[in-house]
Design a protein around this motif. Sequence first.
Motif, short mmCIF file in Angstrom:
data_model
loop_
_atom_site.label_atom_id
_atom_site.label_comp_id
_atom_site.label_asym_id
_atom_site.label_seq_id
_atom_site.Cartn_x
_atom_site.Cartn_y
_atom_site.Cartn_z
N ASP A 135 17.84 31.49 -59.22
CA ASP A 135 17.22 32.71 -59.49
C ASP A 135 17.46 33.67 -60.90
O ASP A 135 18.75 33.66 -61.15
CB ASP A 135 17.25 33.87 -58.26
CG ASP A 135 16.45 35.22 -58.66
OD1 ASP A 135 15.34 35.33 -58.57
OD2 ASP A 135 17.38 36.33 -58.62
N CYS A 137 15.41 36.84 -61.78
CA CYS A 137 15.18 37.94 -61.72
C CYS A 137 15.94 38.99 -61.08
O CYS A 137 15.79 40.07 -61.43
CB CYS A 137 13.71 37.91 -60.91
SG CYS A 137 12.48 36.85 -61.53
N LEU A 173 12.37 37.92 -52.72
CA LEU A 173 13.01 36.76 -52.18
C LEU A 173 13.81 37.55 -50.81
O LEU A 173 13.93 38.63 -50.78
CB LEU A 173 13.88 36.43 -53.12
CG LEU A 173 13.63 35.43 -54.35
CD1 LEU A 173 14.55 34.95 -54.99
CD2 LEU A 173 12.65 34.36 -53.78
N THR A 177 19.15 39.75 -54.01
CA THR A 177 19.44 39.27 -55.59
C THR A 177 20.13 40.29 -56.27
O THR A 177 20.59 39.92 -57.17
CB THR A 177 18.27 38.62 -56.13
OG1 THR A 177 17.27 39.51 -55.93
CG2 THR A 177 17.78 37.32 -55.31
N THR A 269 9.99 31.07 -63.35
CA THR A 269 10.62 31.22 -62.27
C THR A 269 9.69 31.21 -60.92
O THR A 269 10.35 30.79 -59.84
CB THR A 269 10.81 32.97 -62.21
OG1 THR A 269 9.69 33.70 -62.56
CG2 THR A 269 11.99 33.05 -63.49
N ASN A 270 8.46 31.17 -61.27
CA ASN A 270 7.48 30.92 -59.93
C ASN A 270 7.64 29.34 -59.65
O ASN A 270 7.59 29.05 -58.44
CB ASN A 270 6.05 31.17 -60.31
CG ASN A 270 5.86 32.57 -59.61
OD1 ASN A 270 6.21 32.99 -58.49
ND2 ASN A 270 5.04 33.30 -60.26
N ARG A 273 11.11 29.00 -57.83
CA ARG A 273 10.94 29.50 -56.61
C ARG A 273 10.06 28.52 -55.65
O ARG A 273 10.50 28.70 -54.30
CB ARG A 273 10.17 31.03 -56.73
CG ARG A 273 10.04 31.72 -55.34
CD ARG A 273 9.79 33.08 -55.71
NE ARG A 273 9.36 33.90 -54.43
CZ ARG A 273 9.40 35.10 -54.31
NH1 ARG A 273 9.65 35.91 -55.38
NH2 ARG A 273 9.01 35.88 -53.53
N HIS A 274 9.03 28.07 -55.86
CA HIS A 274 8.09 27.25 -55.31
C HIS A 274 8.64 26.21 -54.65
O HIS A 274 8.55 25.93 -53.37
CB HIS A 274 6.95 26.75 -56.14
CG HIS A 274 5.99 25.65 -55.42
ND1 HIS A 274 4.91 26.26 -54.57
CD2 HIS A 274 6.12 24.46 -55.24
CE1 HIS A 274 4.35 25.33 -54.06
NE2 HIS A 274 5.00 24.19 -54.58
N TYR A 277 12.11 27.77 -52.49
CA TYR A 277 11.73 28.48 -51.02
C TYR A 277 10.37 28.28 -50.56
O TYR A 277 10.12 28.62 -49.15
CB TYR A 277 11.62 30.07 -51.29
CG TYR A 277 12.83 30.54 -51.82
CD1 TYR A 277 13.95 31.28 -51.02
CD2 TYR A 277 13.30 30.69 -53.16
CE1 TYR A 277 14.87 31.71 -51.27
CE2 TYR A 277 14.50 31.31 -53.45
CZ TYR A 277 15.48 31.67 -52.55
OH TYR A 277 16.32 32.18 -53.02
N GLU A 280 5.90 31.56 -53.45
CA GLU A 280 6.22 32.28 -54.82
C GLU A 280 5.43 33.58 -54.76
O GLU A 280 4.78 33.75 -53.70
CB GLU A 280 5.97 31.47 -56.10
CG GLU A 280 4.74 31.13 -56.06
CD GLU A 280 4.03 29.98 -54.99
OE1 GLU A 280 3.18 30.27 -54.30
OE2 GLU A 280 4.73 29.00 -54.87
N ARG A 281 5.80 34.51 -55.66
CA ARG A 281 5.47 35.79 -55.51
C ARG A 281 3.74 35.99 -55.46
O ARG A 281 3.18 36.71 -55.05
CB ARG A 281 5.94 36.71 -56.51
CG ARG A 281 5.57 36.41 -58.00
CD ARG A 281 6.39 37.42 -59.11
NE ARG A 281 7.64 37.49 -59.07
CZ ARG A 281 8.48 36.75 -59.76
NH1 ARG A 281 7.87 35.73 -60.41
NH2 ARG A 281 9.59 36.66 -59.46
N PRO A 338 18.24 28.27 -50.03
CA PRO A 338 18.05 29.90 -49.81
C PRO A 338 19.24 30.67 -49.19
O PRO A 338 19.88 29.92 -48.41
CB PRO A 338 16.68 29.97 -49.18
CG PRO A 338 16.03 28.83 -49.36
CD PRO A 338 17.21 27.69 -49.38
#
Length: 361
Positions: A135, A137, A173, A177, A269-270, A273-274, A277, A280-281, A338
């Motif tokens: 991460d 962010c 998330l 963080t 970052t997406n 994250r995908h 996790y 994503e956002r 995670p």
Amino acid sequence: MKVCRKCILTDAYPGVTFDREDTCSMCASNHVFEPYGEDRLLQILEAKKAGKRGEYDALVPLSGGKDSMYILYLAVKVYKLNVLTMTYDNGFVSRLAVENMERAVKKMGVKHIVCRPDAEALTKIYRNMLLRSGDLCGACGIAIKANIFRVAREYKIPVILLGTSPLEQDSFLPDTTQDVGRFKYIMKEAGGISRKEMKDFLIYPSMSYIRLSLGKRTGKYAKEVCPLFYIKNPSDREMGEIIVRELGWEEDRSREYSKHFDCIAEPFTNYVRHHIYGYERRVCQYSTMVRRGEITREKALALYESDRTDEKPANYQQILDLLKIDEKDMEEILRIKPLKYESKVSFENRLFIKLMKLIKR
């Protein structure tokens, strides 16, 4: 993977459940945010304005994106506040975002401060966070918040107006963080960061949610207010039309929906994250827009598919080069589990989170 039949949220989202008709628990509970009320917002602004000790009524942090620009419009044009604006240059601010900010502050006639940290130290910190936690962010959020409070303190500004939106309320998330204790543990584990670099980055190295809350109550820190949680929000399209007209704002025309074009690292970052996790956002934000009636489920699916968050973004290599990361590093990053550092969250923050959950109940 199970997908909600009403929105597009999947079972990868933490804590979500599905009924027999494949409706997610957020849609089943009619999970749509109700504003606190503009009267409450006006009371806060008037009280802070009356008690101010400096020149400015409010600080408006700008990113160049849609939400912060709309807050600037509200503060100056609607609420008639004398504001100072500021931006934290994290090294990822897009050219279009910079141009949007330059046009907006000129049209509004406000002063704009840009906080520029040491670029070499910033690269080391972001690289370490990405290599260990997957991460960027969270670290960026810590630095932005610290610089916002520093500017507010230096100019004796009583209130900070943030562009945080209910649209993003469910897109964070599950990891804590932005915990300073967790951040310091990761930096110590990584090594290579000097004491001065850490101090300059954090500004408030002992900051915790409890200390921040107490500091706001005693006046040590400015009060943070998110106006979009108090008022009935215009739709994403309507908000864009207002700031185009009032601030000379320009949309990112490379895609139909561009919530975070102000940060060139956002697609990257997406993507990360995908893979870590499973969501994503953007899938969270599109689902919220469906529940708010801004777009149809079919439109949300089309937008999400066009984002291709499972594929490397167009500027993938650019971000790797900026962070001094290679493909071998990326293979390790995408295997990070995670909540890897959740046990390193500071005791004060763990206590505060538990207390907040009890109060909500």
